[in-house]
Write an enzyme that holds these catalytic residues in place. Sequence first.
Site, PDB file in Angstrom:
ATOM      1  N   LYS A  11       0.793  -1.260  -0.056  1.00  0.00           N
ATOM      2  CA  LYS A  11      -0.164   0.085   0.146  1.00  0.00           C
ATOM      3  C   LYS A  11       0.804   1.263   0.003  1.00  0.00           C
ATOM      4  CE  LYS A  11      -3.945  -2.175   2.266  1.00  0.00           C
ATOM      5  NZ  LYS A  11      -5.013  -2.169   3.089  1.00  0.00           N
ATOM      6  N   TYR A  51     -12.513  -2.185  -3.842  1.00  0.00           N
ATOM      7  CA  TYR A  51     -12.941  -2.283  -2.674  1.00  0.00           C
ATOM      8  C   TYR A  51     -14.587  -2.058  -2.686  1.00  0.00           C
ATOM      9  CZ  TYR A  51      -8.442  -2.229  -0.197  1.00  0.00           C
ATOM     10  OH  TYR A  51      -7.056  -2.430   0.279  1.00  0.00           O
ATOM     11  N   PHE A  59     -15.471   3.556   6.717  1.00  0.00           N
ATOM     12  CA  PHE A  59     -14.193   4.021   6.313  1.00  0.00           C
ATOM     13  C   PHE A  59     -13.951   4.031   4.928  1.00  0.00           C
ATOM     14  CE2 PHE A  59     -14.412  -0.360   7.527  1.00  0.00           C
ATOM     15  CZ  PHE A  59     -13.572  -1.117   6.331  1.00  0.00           C
ATOM     16  N   ARG A  87      -1.968 -14.362   4.406  1.00  0.00           N
ATOM     17  CA  ARG A  87      -2.577 -13.657   5.408  1.00  0.00           C
ATOM     18  C   ARG A  87      -2.108 -13.725   6.856  1.00  0.00           C
ATOM     19  NH1 ARG A  87      -7.493 -11.655   4.204  1.00  0.00           N
ATOM     20  NH2 ARG A  87      -8.429 -11.604   6.055  1.00  0.00           N
ATOM     21  N   THR A  93      -5.518  -7.256  10.750  1.00  0.00           N
ATOM     22  CA  THR A  93      -6.007  -5.972  10.026  1.00  0.00           C
ATOM     23  C   THR A  93      -5.420  -4.737  10.855  1.00  0.00           C
ATOM     24  OG1 THR A  93      -7.672  -6.936   8.889  1.00  0.00           O
ATOM     25  CG2 THR A  93      -7.780  -4.520   8.903  1.00  0.00           C
ATOM     26  N   ARG A 104       2.358  -6.471   9.121  1.00  0.00           N
ATOM     27  CA  ARG A 104       1.735  -5.529   9.851  1.00  0.00           C
ATOM     28  C   ARG A 104       2.046  -5.056  11.088  1.00  0.00           C
ATOM     29  NH1 ARG A 104      -4.145  -7.724   7.386  1.00  0.00           N
ATOM     30  NH2 ARG A 104      -4.299  -6.257   5.696  1.00  0.00           N
ATOM     31  N   ASN A 114      -2.363   0.027   6.816  1.00  0.00           N
ATOM     32  CA  ASN A 114      -1.628  -1.029   7.168  1.00  0.00           C
ATOM     33  C   ASN A 114      -0.915  -2.011   6.392  1.00  0.00           C
ATOM     34  OD1 ASN A 114      -3.779  -1.879   5.518  1.00  0.00           O
ATOM     35  ND2 ASN A 114      -4.940  -3.412   7.047  1.00  0.00           N
ATOM     36  N   HIS A 117      -2.323  -5.869   1.594  1.00  0.00           N
ATOM     37  CA  HIS A 117      -3.603  -6.297   1.349  1.00  0.00           C
ATOM     38  C   HIS A 117      -3.397  -7.494   0.891  1.00  0.00           C
ATOM     39  CE1 HIS A 117      -7.578  -7.338   0.040  1.00  0.00           C
ATOM     40  NE2 HIS A 117      -7.097  -7.646  -1.134  1.00  0.00           N
ATOM     41  N   GLU A 128      -9.803 -10.805  -7.819  1.00  0.00           N
ATOM     42  CA  GLU A 128      -8.447  -9.582  -7.219  1.00  0.00           C
ATOM     43  C   GLU A 128      -7.570  -9.575  -8.650  1.00  0.00           C
ATOM     44  OE1 GLU A 128      -9.732  -9.120  -2.743  1.00  0.00           O
ATOM     45  OE2 GLU A 128      -7.644  -9.799  -3.484  1.00  0.00           O
TER      46      GLU A 128
HETATM   47  P1  CMP Z   1      -7.746  -4.866   3.388  1.00  0.00           P
HETATM   48  O1  CMP Z   1      -7.132  -5.992   4.030  1.00  0.00           O
HETATM   49  O2  CMP Z   1      -7.101  -3.923   2.471  1.00  0.00           O
HETATM   50  O3  CMP Z   1      -8.980  -4.666   3.389  1.00  0.00           O
HETATM   51  C1  CMP Z   1      -9.843  -3.545   3.536  1.00  0.00           C
HETATM   52  C2  CMP Z   1      -9.012  -2.345   4.005  1.00  0.00           C
HETATM   53  O4  CMP Z   1     -10.027  -1.468   4.808  1.00  0.00           O
HETATM   54  C3  CMP Z   1      -8.222  -2.942   5.278  1.00  0.00           C
HETATM   55  O5  CMP Z   1      -7.203  -3.488   4.800  1.00  0.00           O
HETATM   56  C4  CMP Z   1      -7.758  -1.265   5.919  1.00  0.00           C
HETATM   57  O6  CMP Z   1      -6.664  -0.739   5.206  1.00  0.00           O
HETATM   58  C5  CMP Z   1      -9.213  -0.757   5.816  1.00  0.00           C
HETATM   59  N1  CMP Z   1      -9.848  -0.797   6.952  1.00  0.00           N
HETATM   60  C6  CMP Z   1     -10.512  -1.703   7.666  1.00  0.00           C
HETATM   61  N2  CMP Z   1     -10.990  -1.444   8.919  1.00  0.00           N
HETATM   62  C7  CMP Z   1     -10.773  -0.044   9.062  1.00  0.00           C
HETATM   63  C8  CMP Z   1     -11.409   0.824   9.878  1.00  0.00           C
HETATM   64  N3  CMP Z   1     -11.767   0.487  10.911  1.00  0.00           N
HETATM   65  N4  CMP Z   1     -11.028   2.085   9.467  1.00  0.00           N
HETATM   66  C9  CMP Z   1     -10.132   2.390   8.595  1.00  0.00           C
HETATM   67  N5  CMP Z   1      -9.673   1.660   7.550  1.00  0.00           N
HETATM   68  C10 CMP Z   1      -9.889   0.207   7.826  1.00  0.00           C
END
Ligand code: CMP
Length: 140
Positions: A11, A51, A59, A87, A93, A104, A114, A117, A128
């Site tokens: 990211k 997404y 968010f 994962r 996450t 992470r 984070n 992905h 994807e």
């Molecule tokens: P990802 O695994 O790319 O999948 C969805 C993304 O949304 C996640 O990683 C984070 O980057 C983002 N995300 C998930 N939960 C939140 C949250 N509570 N606030 C902000 N961003 C979030």
Amino acid sequence: MAIEHTFSILKPDVTRRNLTGKVNAVIEAAGLRIVAQKRIHMTRAQAEKFYGVHKERPFFGELVEMMTAAPVVVQVLQGENAIAKYREVMGATNPEKADAGTIRKEFALSMGENSAHGSDAPETAAQEIAQFFAGNEIVG
Ligand code: CMP
């Protein structure tokens, strides 16, 4: 165990801090092979499509802004049980809940920024990967 493909994004928080090599070193050390890779600047349309499953979440706007704010590296990873393994390598996450040694835990800045992905299931991995790569760009 089956050989699988999974989709990975490094990211904007990773490209901005020049950490793509360090993150990919963790991925490769876990036995995952990078079989396709490109650095792109995601458009808003690409991020909103990617997404789409989160579009009702509070968010979502912040997520699209963050993913389009700087380049990302999109890649396909191959390996035994690659979806679950990646994962595990990424960690939770929320970086505060991620185990030591995970991407992470080591690199992420926040729940939103984070660092990585990864696909959550075979069907999403296939979708994807197809959004960003043609079949002939994946070379094992
Ligand atoms: P990802 O695994 O790319 O999948 C969805 C993304 O949304 C996640 O990683 C984070 O980057 C983002 N995300 C998930 N939960 C939140 C949250 N509570 N606030 C902000 N961003 C979030």
